[in-house]
Design an enzyme around this catalytic site. Sequence first.
Site, mmCIF file in Angstrom:
data_model
loop_
_atom_site.group_PDB
_atom_site.id
_atom_site.type_symbol
_atom_site.label_atom_id
_atom_site.label_comp_id
_atom_site.label_asym_id
_atom_site.label_seq_id
_atom_site.Cartn_x
_atom_site.Cartn_y
_atom_site.Cartn_z
ATOM 1 N N ARG A 78 0.756 -1.168 0.092
ATOM 2 C CA ARG A 78 -0.115 -0.067 -0.067
ATOM 3 C C ARG A 78 1.063 1.242 0.000
ATOM 4 O O ARG A 78 0.548 2.230 -0.418
ATOM 5 C CB ARG A 78 -1.164 -0.249 1.004
ATOM 6 C CG ARG A 78 -2.088 -1.118 1.121
ATOM 7 C CD ARG A 78 -3.024 -0.977 2.058
ATOM 8 N NE ARG A 78 -2.413 -1.555 3.467
ATOM 9 C CZ ARG A 78 -2.181 -2.799 3.822
ATOM 10 N NH1 ARG A 78 -3.076 -3.867 3.105
ATOM 11 N NH2 ARG A 78 -1.578 -3.059 4.906
ATOM 12 N N GLU B 45 7.436 -11.539 14.839
ATOM 13 C CA GLU B 45 7.102 -12.301 16.142
ATOM 14 C C GLU B 45 7.679 -13.858 15.997
ATOM 15 O O GLU B 45 8.220 -14.541 16.796
ATOM 16 C CB GLU B 45 5.543 -12.420 16.343
ATOM 17 C CG GLU B 45 5.502 -12.463 17.583
ATOM 18 C CD GLU B 45 3.948 -12.214 18.003
ATOM 19 O OE1 GLU B 45 3.419 -12.479 19.105
ATOM 20 O OE2 GLU B 45 3.208 -11.931 17.159
HETATM 21 P P1 AMP Z 1 5.123 -3.057 10.903
HETATM 22 O O1 AMP Z 1 6.399 -3.609 10.179
HETATM 23 O O2 AMP Z 1 4.686 -3.955 12.047
HETATM 24 O O3 AMP Z 1 5.203 -1.752 11.558
HETATM 25 O O4 AMP Z 1 4.233 -3.170 9.734
HETATM 26 C C1 AMP Z 1 4.072 -2.586 8.860
HETATM 27 C C2 AMP Z 1 3.406 -3.099 7.797
HETATM 28 O O5 AMP Z 1 2.112 -3.925 8.074
HETATM 29 C C3 AMP Z 1 2.842 -1.907 6.897
HETATM 30 O O6 AMP Z 1 3.139 -1.845 5.539
HETATM 31 C C4 AMP Z 1 1.290 -2.052 6.961
HETATM 32 O O7 AMP Z 1 0.747 -2.106 5.742
HETATM 33 C C5 AMP Z 1 0.969 -3.627 7.627
HETATM 34 N N1 AMP Z 1 0.213 -3.478 8.877
HETATM 35 C C6 AMP Z 1 0.714 -3.744 10.141
HETATM 36 N N2 AMP Z 1 -0.256 -3.545 11.151
HETATM 37 C C7 AMP Z 1 -1.232 -3.368 10.523
HETATM 38 C C8 AMP Z 1 -2.499 -3.039 10.772
HETATM 39 N N3 AMP Z 1 -3.008 -2.892 12.147
HETATM 40 N N4 AMP Z 1 -3.629 -2.363 9.747
HETATM 41 C C9 AMP Z 1 -3.192 -2.482 8.375
HETATM 42 N N5 AMP Z 1 -2.085 -2.720 8.226
HETATM 43 C C10 AMP Z 1 -1.141 -3.161 8.904
#
Ligand code: AMP
Length: 172
Positions: free
Chosen positions: A59, A96
């Site tokens: 996205r 995780e």
């Molecule tokens: P992170 O590495 O945990 O910061 O996750 C980042 C990626 O996962 C981002 O590119 C988001 O598109 C997706 N993502 C993680 N958590 C969510 C959430 N609660 N809702 C939507 N997309 C998420």
Amino acid sequence: MEQIKAAIRTIPDFPKPGIQFKDITPLLADGDLFRQTIDAFKTRHADQEIDVVVGIEARGFIFASALAYALGAGTCLVRKPGKLPHTVHRQTYDLEYGTDAVEIHSDAFRPGQKILIIDDVLATGGTVAATIQLIQSHFDVEITEINFLLELVSLGGRKKIPSLPVHALIRY
Ligand code: AMP
């Protein structure tokens, strides 16, 4: 910004139990709100002479390409492994359970370019931290700012992005 926030819906337990998934498709489907979103990012960076806007799969690409067009900049794709056709640099990171990785083309930037990184959601920060490490270990570029449409503040993702400016349009 309230209207933009109202157009993002939360889907509980997607894709796994316990995850409150932020679904931005209603925002993307609304022409006025999507333009307002891109304009809000554009206003922040209008005077910075950004060369390249980097989008993180998937996205992030939507925002990176529209913002790059608005700024007259190029755009660059940071992708999951095996998707980019030319020679790549890769950065792995811990999840995780297990590991994941991001890749970038080895000729993505020229030395000294000013770049912006953008993604839709800052959650734990693992993906963006790996993207920053990927870029900083292989390229002599200036990362001007890291932008997100929304930040899930309680997950503490900002702590994984030390010493770089981070901005999210919306915070939960
Ligand atoms: P992170 O590495 O945990 O910061 O996750 C980042 C990626 O996962 C981002 O590119 C988001 O598109 C997706 N993502 C993680 N958590 C969510 C959430 N609660 N809702 C939507 N997309 C998420």
